[in-house]
Design a protein around this motif. Sequence first.
Motif, PDB file in Angstrom:
ATOM      1  N   ALA A  62     106.522 -44.013  50.284  1.00 58.40           N
ATOM      2  CA  ALA A  62     105.404 -43.075  50.322  1.00 58.40           C
ATOM      3  C   ALA A  62     104.620 -43.246  49.027  1.00 58.40           C
ATOM      4  N   VAL A  63     103.359 -43.649  49.150  1.00 58.05           N
ATOM      5  CA  VAL A  63     102.566 -44.066  48.002  1.00 58.05           C
ATOM      6  C   VAL A  63     101.354 -43.153  47.835  1.00 58.05           C
ATOM      7  N   ALA A  64     101.094 -42.750  46.607  1.00 63.57           N
ATOM      8  CA  ALA A  64      99.898 -41.951  46.311  1.00 63.57           C
ATOM      9  C   ALA A  64      98.709 -42.895  46.151  1.00 63.57           C
ATOM     10  N   GLY A  65      98.226 -43.397  47.286  1.00 67.56           N
ATOM     11  CA  GLY A  65      97.116 -44.341  47.258  1.00 67.56           C
ATOM     12  C   GLY A  65      96.742 -44.795  48.646  1.00 67.56           C
ATOM     13  N   PHE A  66      95.766 -45.710  48.730  1.00 69.59           N
ATOM     14  CA  PHE A  66      95.277 -46.208  50.010  1.00 69.59           C
ATOM     15  C   PHE A  66      96.199 -47.310  50.533  1.00 69.59           C
ATOM     16  N   VAL A  67      96.626 -47.160  51.775  1.00 67.97           N
ATOM     17  CA  VAL A  67      97.484 -48.147  52.432  1.00 67.97           C
ATOM     18  C   VAL A  67      96.708 -48.698  53.617  1.00 67.97           C
ATOM     19  N   ASN A  68      96.779 -50.014  53.862  1.00 63.14           N
ATOM     20  CA  ASN A  68      95.992 -50.572  54.966  1.00 63.14           C
ATOM     21  C   ASN A  68      96.575 -50.175  56.319  1.00 63.14           C
ATOM     22  N   VAL A 100     108.384 -50.227  55.363  1.00 66.90           N
ATOM     23  CA  VAL A 100     107.088 -49.734  55.790  1.00 66.90           C
ATOM     24  C   VAL A 100     106.478 -48.897  54.669  1.00 66.90           C
ATOM     25  N   LEU A 101     105.138 -48.909  54.581  1.00 65.23           N
ATOM     26  CA  LEU A 101     104.412 -48.115  53.597  1.00 65.23           C
ATOM     27  C   LEU A 101     103.663 -46.981  54.299  1.00 65.23           C
ATOM     28  N   GLU A 102     103.404 -45.914  53.561  1.00 68.53           N
ATOM     29  CA  GLU A 102     102.561 -44.843  54.069  1.00 68.53           C
ATOM     30  C   GLU A 102     101.987 -44.049  52.909  1.00 68.53           C
ATOM     31  N   HIS A 103     100.785 -43.524  53.098  1.00 71.62           N
ATOM     32  CA  HIS A 103     100.205 -42.579  52.138  1.00 71.62           C
ATOM     33  C   HIS A 103     101.132 -41.377  52.037  1.00 71.62           C
ATOM     34  N   ASP A 104     101.318 -40.868  50.822  1.00 71.09           N
ATOM     35  CA  ASP A 104     102.316 -39.811  50.636  1.00 71.09           C
ATOM     36  C   ASP A 104     101.983 -38.541  51.406  1.00 71.09           C
ATOM     37  N   ALA A 105     100.696 -38.204  51.536  1.00 73.86           N
ATOM     38  CA  ALA A 105     100.342 -37.005  52.295  1.00 73.86           C
ATOM     39  C   ALA A 105     100.631 -37.188  53.780  1.00 73.86           C
ATOM     40  N   GLY A 135      95.376 -34.931  51.713  1.00 73.11           N
ATOM     41  CA  GLY A 135      95.198 -34.414  53.058  1.00 73.11           C
ATOM     42  C   GLY A 135      95.746 -35.352  54.102  1.00 73.11           C
ATOM     43  N   ALA A 136      96.154 -34.785  55.245  1.00 73.63           N
ATOM     44  CA  ALA A 136      96.630 -35.590  56.364  1.00 73.63           C
ATOM     45  C   ALA A 136      96.304 -34.873  57.657  1.00 73.63           C
ATOM     46  N   LEU A 137      96.108 -35.663  58.710  1.00 72.55           N
ATOM     47  CA  LEU A 137      95.813 -35.134  60.041  1.00 72.55           C
ATOM     48  C   LEU A 137      96.761 -35.770  61.040  1.00 72.55           C
ATOM     49  N   LEU A 138      97.428 -34.933  61.834  1.00 67.81           N
ATOM     50  CA  LEU A 138      98.301 -35.404  62.905  1.00 67.81           C
ATOM     51  C   LEU A 138      97.767 -34.889  64.243  1.00 67.81           C
ATOM     52  N   VAL A 139      97.713 -35.768  65.237  1.00 65.30           N
ATOM     53  CA  VAL A 139      97.344 -35.396  66.596  1.00 65.30           C
ATOM     54  C   VAL A 139      98.501 -35.787  67.510  1.00 65.30           C
ATOM     55  N   ASP A 140      99.146 -34.787  68.081  1.00 58.93           N
ATOM     56  CA  ASP A 140     100.348 -35.003  68.902  1.00 58.93           C
ATOM     57  C   ASP A 140     101.382 -35.838  68.160  1.00 58.93           C
ATOM     58  N   ALA A 147      89.363 -45.784  60.514  1.00 54.61           N
ATOM     59  CA  ALA A 147      89.191 -47.195  60.868  1.00 54.61           C
ATOM     60  C   ALA A 147      89.845 -48.139  59.876  1.00 54.61           C
ATOM     61  N   HIS A 148      89.945 -47.728  58.626  1.00 57.81           N
ATOM     62  CA  HIS A 148      90.430 -48.631  57.582  1.00 57.81           C
ATOM     63  C   HIS A 148      91.682 -48.106  56.878  1.00 57.81           C
ATOM     64  N   GLY A 149      92.282 -47.060  57.435  1.00 59.92           N
ATOM     65  CA  GLY A 149      93.557 -46.591  56.916  1.00 59.92           C
ATOM     66  C   GLY A 149      93.486 -45.642  55.749  1.00 59.92           C
ATOM     67  N   VAL A 150      92.300 -45.106  55.401  1.00 59.70           N
ATOM     68  CA  VAL A 150      92.194 -44.286  54.192  1.00 59.70           C
ATOM     69  C   VAL A 150      91.822 -42.831  54.473  1.00 59.70           C
ATOM     70  N   ALA A 151      91.701 -42.450  55.744  1.00 60.68           N
ATOM     71  CA  ALA A 151      91.329 -41.066  56.073  1.00 60.68           C
ATOM     72  C   ALA A 151      92.574 -40.188  56.153  1.00 60.68           C
ATOM     73  N   PRO A 152      92.428 -38.850  55.959  1.00 56.79           N
ATOM     74  CA  PRO A 152      91.232 -38.132  55.498  1.00 56.79           C
ATOM     75  C   PRO A 152      91.351 -37.800  54.014  1.00 56.79           C
ATOM     76  N   GLU A 153      90.327 -38.079  53.243  1.00 55.35           N
ATOM     77  CA  GLU A 153      90.326 -37.738  51.821  1.00 55.35           C
ATOM     78  C   GLU A 153      89.730 -36.346  51.632  1.00 55.35           C
ATOM     79  N   LEU A 154      90.480 -35.332  52.038  1.00 53.42           N
ATOM     80  CA  LEU A 154      89.957 -33.957  52.012  1.00 53.42           C
ATOM     81  C   LEU A 154      89.646 -33.483  50.602  1.00 53.42           C
ATOM     82  N   GLY A 155      90.431 -33.917  49.633  1.00 52.70           N
ATOM     83  CA  GLY A 155      90.231 -33.439  48.269  1.00 52.70           C
ATOM     84  C   GLY A 155      88.886 -33.810  47.686  1.00 52.70           C
ATOM     85  N   HIS A 156      88.234 -34.806  48.302  1.00 51.65           N
ATOM     86  CA  HIS A 156      86.960 -35.267  47.760  1.00 51.65           C
ATOM     87  C   HIS A 156      85.768 -34.885  48.641  1.00 51.65           C
ATOM     88  N   LEU A 157      85.984 -33.890  49.514  1.00 52.30           N
ATOM     89  CA  LEU A 157      84.833 -33.231  50.122  1.00 52.30           C
ATOM     90  C   LEU A 157      84.050 -32.514  49.026  1.00 52.30           C
TER      91      LEU A 157
END
Length: 323
Positions: A62-68, A100-105, A135-140, A147-157
């Motif tokens: 789990a990485v605090a950064g952008f994962v492809n 496997v890698l994943e964004h920490d959120a 931020g993170a969004l789960l659907v079911d 599209a590029h693996g970096v959504a959602p960056e809620l903190g930078h709204l």
Amino acid sequence: MLTIGVDVGGTSVRAGVVDGEGLVLDTERAGTPKGEAALEDTITAAVSRLLDRHDATAVGLAVAGFVNSDRRRVRFAPHLAWRDAPVADRISHRLGLPVVLEHDANAAALAEYRFGAARGAHVAVLVAIGTGIGGALLVDGQVFRGAHGVAPELGHLRVVPDGRPCPCGKNGCWERYCSGTALSTTAIELLAKYPGTSSLLAAQVAEDVNAVTGRRVAGAARDGDALAQRAFGELARWLGEGLALVADVYDPEVVVIGGGVSESAPLFLDDAREHYAAIVTGAGHRPLARIRTAQLGDDAGIVGVATMARDLAARTVRNGRGH
């Protein structure tokens, strides 16, 4: 099937053995080095120590950064050394296990969906409030990555045009008003606005402005410090503002508030709920998201990415049998 999850943060690397029920059975911890090779050495060593004691089948980071999108490379991590690095393949080669890698959120959100506060929700959002906002969004139960693996960056709204500067390069980002860092900034601004205030925080800032941290503001608020409580009132207002934006875009069934600041939820969460309910579009004429605090705490990232590793290991076994 046991797997290992590793939370790779800017200050520490935490690895844990996780079972199929989401329980962390054993852990290792080390400081986060600055260099790329040293960081991978640290991760490999921590996991290897756990493998000496447990028969685990896969590893997740789990990485605090952008994962492809295929979760093999770290594109960018502001507090880590990796830049467009094939981290999963390199660690897998060294350990001899699927990685496997994943964004920490995202990892934390999956853990809360499988085992915690978002269990079974059709649409769930995680807002992790710490130094900034993740931020993170789960659907079911599926992570939405964009599209590029970096959504959602809620903190930078952007919530305040021309507001407080943010390290991302913009001004007025949500996390500049709703985070542990924001809490201390707000407290310092209030002290400057109301000089001569008699409070614990005023005494601290008189000695050293850097002494006013988010953690100290929280402690002072719990002790009844009026200025610290006012700072939490501002955080609650901005949390409500941001949650209304999130609800307008995603219409979630549940929002899980995690991160270190969530430990102080009794100081702000009820006020944030009220503000959100009052200003969300269609207030009074639509169902509201349930806003809950995270149940898994600091282990959420480890549990979530270990769960992803378990899914990866199962697919690897099936594919092997298919051949």
